[in-house]
Design a protein around this motif. Structure first.
Motif, PDB file in Angstrom:
ATOM      1  N   ARG A  23       0.839  -1.201   0.000  1.00  0.00           N
ATOM      2  CA  ARG A  23       0.000   0.000   0.000  1.00  0.00           C
ATOM      3  C   ARG A  23       0.876   1.253   0.000  1.00  0.00           C
ATOM      4  O   ARG A  23       0.627   2.200  -0.760  1.00  0.00           O
ATOM      5  CB  ARG A  23      -0.896   0.019   1.245  1.00  0.00           C
ATOM      6  N   ILE A  24       1.908   1.217   0.824  1.00  0.00           N
ATOM      7  CA  ILE A  24       2.787   2.390   0.885  1.00  0.00           C
ATOM      8  C   ILE A  24       3.530   2.586  -0.426  1.00  0.00           C
ATOM      9  O   ILE A  24       3.628   3.705  -0.938  1.00  0.00           O
ATOM     10  CB  ILE A  24       3.773   2.256   2.065  1.00  0.00           C
ATOM     11  N   GLU A  25       4.024   1.475  -0.972  1.00  0.00           N
ATOM     12  CA  GLU A  25       4.751   1.616  -2.234  1.00  0.00           C
ATOM     13  C   GLU A  25       3.841   2.173  -3.330  1.00  0.00           C
ATOM     14  O   GLU A  25       4.269   3.011  -4.134  1.00  0.00           O
ATOM     15  CB  GLU A  25       5.332   0.264  -2.642  1.00  0.00           C
TER      16      GLU A  25
ATOM     17  N   ALA B  57      12.850   0.722   6.728  1.00  0.00           N
ATOM     18  CA  ALA B  57      14.074   0.067   6.267  1.00  0.00           C
ATOM     19  C   ALA B  57      13.762  -0.891   5.128  1.00  0.00           C
ATOM     20  O   ALA B  57      14.471  -0.946   4.113  1.00  0.00           O
ATOM     21  CB  ALA B  57      14.733  -0.665   7.435  1.00  0.00           C
ATOM     22  N   ILE B  58      12.681  -1.649   5.283  1.00  0.00           N
ATOM     23  CA  ILE B  58      12.277  -2.589   4.235  1.00  0.00           C
ATOM     24  C   ILE B  58      11.974  -1.840   2.934  1.00  0.00           C
ATOM     25  O   ILE B  58      12.454  -2.199   1.854  1.00  0.00           O
ATOM     26  CB  ILE B  58      11.028  -3.384   4.669  1.00  0.00           C
ATOM     27  N   LEU B  59      11.199  -0.792   3.075  1.00  0.00           N
ATOM     28  CA  LEU B  59      10.840  -0.003   1.893  1.00  0.00           C
ATOM     29  C   LEU B  59      12.082   0.529   1.194  1.00  0.00           C
ATOM     30  O   LEU B  59      12.172   0.525  -0.037  1.00  0.00           O
ATOM     31  CB  LEU B  59       9.937   1.161   2.315  1.00  0.00           C
ATOM     32  N   LYS B  60      13.022   0.974   1.996  1.00  0.00           N
ATOM     33  CA  LYS B  60      14.247   1.522   1.427  1.00  0.00           C
ATOM     34  C   LYS B  60      15.007   0.460   0.630  1.00  0.00           C
ATOM     35  O   LYS B  60      15.447   0.706  -0.497  1.00  0.00           O
ATOM     36  CB  LYS B  60      15.138   2.054   2.557  1.00  0.00           C
ATOM     37  N   ALA B  66      14.884  -2.162  -6.592  1.00  0.00           N
ATOM     38  CA  ALA B  66      14.142  -1.850  -7.809  1.00  0.00           C
ATOM     39  C   ALA B  66      14.964  -0.941  -8.716  1.00  0.00           C
ATOM     40  O   ALA B  66      15.019  -1.139  -9.933  1.00  0.00           O
ATOM     41  CB  ALA B  66      12.813  -1.186  -7.437  1.00  0.00           C
ATOM     42  N   GLU B  67      15.617   0.039  -8.092  1.00  0.00           N
ATOM     43  CA  GLU B  67      16.423   0.960  -8.894  1.00  0.00           C
ATOM     44  C   GLU B  67      17.617   0.253  -9.527  1.00  0.00           C
ATOM     45  O   GLU B  67      17.932   0.470 -10.701  1.00  0.00           O
ATOM     46  CB  GLU B  67      16.887   2.132  -8.023  1.00  0.00           C
ATOM     47  N   GLU B  68      18.264  -0.596  -8.750  1.00  0.00           N
ATOM     48  CA  GLU B  68      19.404  -1.342  -9.280  1.00  0.00           C
ATOM     49  C   GLU B  68      18.974  -2.191 -10.462  1.00  0.00           C
ATOM     50  O   GLU B  68      19.644  -2.273 -11.482  1.00  0.00           O
ATOM     51  CB  GLU B  68      19.970  -2.265  -8.196  1.00  0.00           C
ATOM     52  N   ARG B  69      17.824  -2.817 -10.287  1.00  0.00           N
ATOM     53  CA  ARG B  69      17.298  -3.669 -11.352  1.00  0.00           C
ATOM     54  C   ARG B  69      17.037  -2.859 -12.615  1.00  0.00           C
ATOM     55  O   ARG B  69      17.371  -3.278 -13.718  1.00  0.00           O
ATOM     56  CB  ARG B  69      15.997  -4.293 -10.842  1.00  0.00           C
ATOM     57  N   LYS B  70      16.443  -1.670 -12.432  1.00  0.00           N
ATOM     58  CA  LYS B  70      16.184  -0.815 -13.584  1.00  0.00           C
ATOM     59  C   LYS B  70      17.476  -0.413 -14.276  1.00  0.00           C
ATOM     60  O   LYS B  70      17.570  -0.407 -15.498  1.00  0.00           O
ATOM     61  CB  LYS B  70      15.438   0.451 -13.144  1.00  0.00           C
TER      62      LYS B  70
END
Lengths: 87, 87, 87, 87
Positions: A23-25, B57-60, B66-70
DNA sequence: GCTACGGCAGTGGCAC
DNA sequence: GTGCCACTGCCGTAGC
């Protein structure tokens, strides 16, 4: 069965955690999209000959005026309440 | 009359300026609304016993992944294009 | 002797570190003392029949006015510079 | 005359109010000055190769230790007083 | 004790 | 390519 269906072996609600994270993402994506839109508008304004820095200054002043007005109303309300005993 | 109907005495497009300002203000309101929603979700998670700091922390981590993957995909894409010349 | 007198076995300036830590701790104590003084003044005002919440509101407005004034000066400066080409 | 010389037409001690406001503003300035000093010390430490984040961590630990120690002393004091009755 | 606010540091984008 | 400015997130502080 020894454990609640909603809790995995780790002893906490894995699905719930996943839900919060997602949800946050999702919300952060939306927020970013809007931030990008704002950038686009500034770029468009600039392309039309406006000074972005000046636009920002105007926006800031308008924002502060609005906030100040709200605060002023709040303090008037506060005073009215304080004086209420005499009314 | 020497000037365009869309321009006032100040010599610039007043209406256009107003439009840009209002568009941005509208978008900023939306952005703020979403930020508030995010706050609410964190609060809800906290009320359900989750550690907000850990959630962040998880979100970070997920974001960085995700950014690395992109980035990886971008570079792979680049290579593929470079090779495309020869393929 | 292989090492500088100012550095211990850990390879860095232990005394210097200690000095920084103590300087900061000393300053933080002073800061806290002043914060306590402020609290005392509020308490005194309250004992004299003033509404603390209203006092805070006044202080906030005065602070914002001062800041706004500074910003206004900055923006005037900005405009003057922008117009500078015509002067 | 119905009212105290120290009170204006508004019916409250205007001068006293002014005094409280100014005392607080003065103290807040001092507090800010110290906060700036602290900032400077961190900057100096950083310029000398220290990791600011680590410094903060050390300060935090020392602060918590100091507080815990004070609490411990307080409770010991409490016990001693309680026992004092019987001693 | 929790919440809200303000200040600080780090990051990314933009102009020169 | 470098330096500057603005934005975002984080942390510590202050109030309810």
């Amino acid at each position: 069965m020894a454990e609640d269906a909603s809790e995995g072996p780790a002893g906490f609600a894995k699905e719930q955690l996943k839900s919060f994270i997602e949800r946050i993402e999702r919300l952060e994506e939306e927020k970013k999209a809007i931030a990008d839109d704002i950038k686009d508008v500034f770029a468009e304004a600039k392309a039309n000959g406006f000074d972005v820095k000046a636009l920002r200054a105007i926006l800031k002043i308008r924002k502060e005026d609005a906030e100040e007005r709200k605060e002023l109303e709040a303090i008037v309300e506060l005073y009215l309440q304080a004086l209420g005993i005499f009314v």
